[in-house]
Design a protein around this motif. Structure first.
Motif, mmCIF file in Angstrom:
data_model
loop_
_atom_site.group_PDB
_atom_site.id
_atom_site.type_symbol
_atom_site.label_atom_id
_atom_site.label_comp_id
_atom_site.label_asym_id
_atom_site.label_seq_id
_atom_site.Cartn_x
_atom_site.Cartn_y
_atom_site.Cartn_z
ATOM 1 N N THR A 74 -9.822 6.978 -39.835
ATOM 2 C CA THR A 74 -9.497 7.884 -38.737
ATOM 3 C C THR A 74 -8.748 7.163 -37.620
ATOM 4 N N LEU A 75 -9.251 6.003 -37.228
ATOM 5 C CA LEU A 75 -8.613 5.271 -36.140
ATOM 6 C C LEU A 75 -7.264 4.704 -36.569
ATOM 7 N N LEU A 76 -7.144 4.281 -37.808
ATOM 8 C CA LEU A 76 -5.874 3.767 -38.306
ATOM 9 C C LEU A 76 -4.813 4.856 -38.291
ATOM 10 N N ASP A 77 -5.158 6.049 -38.748
ATOM 11 C CA ASP A 77 -4.207 7.163 -38.744
ATOM 12 C C ASP A 77 -3.783 7.511 -37.322
ATOM 13 N N ASN A 78 -4.747 7.538 -36.398
ATOM 14 C CA ASN A 78 -4.453 7.847 -34.995
ATOM 15 C C ASN A 78 -3.513 6.797 -34.402
ATOM 16 N N THR A 79 -3.762 5.527 -34.729
ATOM 17 C CA THR A 79 -2.964 4.433 -34.173
ATOM 18 C C THR A 79 -1.553 4.426 -34.750
ATOM 19 N N LEU A 80 -1.426 4.708 -36.029
ATOM 20 C CA LEU A 80 -0.101 4.778 -36.647
ATOM 21 C C LEU A 80 0.745 5.874 -36.022
ATOM 22 N N ARG A 81 0.142 7.036 -35.799
ATOM 23 C CA ARG A 81 0.885 8.128 -35.174
ATOM 24 C C ARG A 81 1.323 7.743 -33.760
ATOM 25 N N PHE A 82 0.435 7.102 -33.036
ATOM 26 C CA PHE A 82 0.765 6.682 -31.674
ATOM 27 C C PHE A 82 1.897 5.649 -31.689
ATOM 28 N N ALA A 83 1.832 4.670 -32.598
ATOM 29 C CA ALA A 83 2.858 3.625 -32.675
ATOM 30 C C ALA A 83 4.216 4.200 -33.045
ATOM 31 N N GLU A 84 4.221 5.311 -33.784
ATOM 32 C CA GLU A 84 5.470 5.930 -34.206
ATOM 33 C C GLU A 84 6.008 6.924 -33.185
ATOM 34 N N GLY A 85 5.339 7.010 -32.029
ATOM 35 C CA GLY A 85 5.853 7.835 -30.941
ATOM 36 C C GLY A 85 5.309 9.241 -30.876
ATOM 37 N N PHE A 86 4.311 9.542 -31.699
ATOM 38 C CA PHE A 86 3.723 10.869 -31.689
ATOM 39 C C PHE A 86 2.474 10.902 -30.804
ATOM 40 N N MET A 87 1.980 12.099 -30.558
ATOM 41 C CA MET A 87 0.775 12.254 -29.757
ATOM 42 C C MET A 87 -0.425 11.683 -30.498
ATOM 43 N N ALA A 88 -1.358 11.095 -29.733
ATOM 44 C CA ALA A 88 -2.566 10.522 -30.320
ATOM 45 C C ALA A 88 -3.712 10.692 -29.338
ATOM 46 N N ASN A 89 -4.926 10.613 -29.852
ATOM 47 C CA ASN A 89 -6.122 10.810 -29.035
ATOM 48 C C ASN A 89 -6.669 9.492 -28.501
ATOM 49 N N ASN A 90 -7.294 9.566 -27.318
ATOM 50 C CA ASN A 90 -8.147 8.474 -26.873
ATOM 51 C C ASN A 90 -9.359 8.437 -27.806
ATOM 52 N N ALA A 91 -9.920 7.240 -28.000
ATOM 53 C CA ALA A 91 -11.016 7.110 -28.964
ATOM 54 C C ALA A 91 -12.197 6.375 -28.349
ATOM 55 N N LEU A 92 -13.395 6.905 -28.587
ATOM 56 C CA LEU A 92 -14.642 6.259 -28.190
ATOM 57 C C LEU A 92 -15.371 5.839 -29.454
ATOM 58 N N LEU A 93 -15.536 4.537 -29.616
ATOM 59 C CA LEU A 93 -16.271 3.991 -30.748
ATOM 60 C C LEU A 93 -17.674 3.650 -30.243
ATOM 61 N N TRP A 94 -18.676 4.370 -30.718
ATOM 62 C CA TRP A 94 -20.019 4.211 -30.167
ATOM 63 C C TRP A 94 -21.024 3.966 -31.305
ATOM 64 N N GLY A 95 -22.135 3.368 -30.947
ATOM 65 C CA GLY A 95 -23.209 3.236 -31.924
ATOM 66 C C GLY A 95 -23.824 1.859 -31.979
ATOM 67 N N ALA A 96 -24.341 1.517 -33.146
ATOM 68 C CA ALA A 96 -25.172 0.332 -33.333
ATOM 69 C C ALA A 96 -24.447 -0.953 -32.956
#
Length: 290
Positions: A74-96
């Motif tokens: 999920t994060l890789l896909d989001n980052t690739l889209r952002f790097a290619e100039g498309f819209m992307a989401n802020n991400a919160l990685l939470w947990g253990a």
């Protein structure tokens, strides 16, 4: 006023210059924006404001991160889209704890930046959040794209830093620059302790509004990626992956027994514990990890 102080002409000018010099020393002007082509990562510092390049980011290869497949994809896909100039989401990685949240951010940045060298990683410390507006001013007009990385993010009872974070997420008149996305890690899903949420709800006149402002901060992250304690099989898979990557040859039965004993003595099982065991194992076998 100047006459009362006995200052006239050149004396008044000299006094004004001394005051200006003193003020400049107290609050030095921000440094110029760095040459973003110098490095793939930077760390934001204040007093004075500056972005310092990081020549070599400490990260593991993306293929070595096991047990976090869904979050990774999920994060890789989001980052690739952002790097290619498309819209992307802020991400919160939470947990253990120790399950690779910050390692995943750095590994994905390194992986994507190989094909998109204009993707930069900028680390921001939680205590420097009040300066985030000034940081965004440095990044806003740059041609590069930036992952703003805030590690181990959480807020206590009277902490007001969370208000500054809204400028990155979606607050402020200017909003978040289109070339900036925020990735944050936290042990807490709502960025604040559960007992604090329960306490404020129980003592407030309007419980639903008592914590809404702070809890709503986590709602502003488009991606919530959960990290949960790993199973014994996942723990052993992590260690075997490290052994394969560094050509550490160990009898499988011996490796399993030693790895289980190691996690038992630590009273925990996580990606961090797996790496600590492998660090010890590699040292005993004379293998350098640098």
């Amino acid at each position: 006023m100047a006459g009362e102080l006995g200052l006239e002409g050149d004396g008044l000018t000299a006094a004004a210059e001394r005051i200006a010099d003193a003020l400049e020393r107290m609050s030095p002007p921000p440094g110029p924006a760095p040459d973003f082509g110098r490095a793939s990562a930077f760390v934001w510092h204040v007093d004075p404001d500056r972005l310092e390049p990081v020549d070599q980011v400490a990260h593991v290869h993306l293929t070595l991160l096991h047990g976090v497949d869904r979050a990774r994809d999920t994060l890789l896909d989001n980052t690739l889209r952002f790097a290619e100039g498309f819209m992307a989401n802020n991400a919160l990685l939470w947990g253990a704890r120790g399950m690779g949240k910050s390692s995943l951010v750095k590994a994905i940045h390194a992986d994507v930046a190989e094909g998109h060298p204009d993707l930069k990683l900028v680390e921001l410390q939680r205590e420097d959040l009040p300066s985030v507006g000034r940081l965004l001013d440095h990044l806003r007009n740059a041609p590069q794209r930036f992952i703003l990385f805030c590690d181990d993010l959480s807020f206590s009872q009277d902490d007001q830093h969370y208000k500054s974070l809204k400028a990155v997420l979606d607050g402020g008149i200017g909003g978040r620059p289109a070339n900036v996305v925020l990735y944050a890690t936290s042990n807490r899903r709502h960025l604040m302790p559960r007992d604090m949420i329960d306490n404020e709800r129980s003592t407030a006149i309007n419980p639903s509004e008592a914590v809404e402002e702070k809890v709503s901060l986590s709602d502003r992250f488009g991606l919530w990626l959960g990290f949960h304690p790993c199973s014994q099989d996942e723990y052993l898979t992590m260690i075997r992956g490290y052994c394969d990557a560094w050509d550490v040859a160990v009898d499988p039965d011996v490796l399993t027994a030693e790895a289980i004993e190691w996690q038992a003595t630590r009273g925990a099982r996580s990606g961090r514990v797996a790496w600590q065991f492998f660090t010890d194992l590699a040292g005993r076998h004379g293998v350098r990890l640098g």
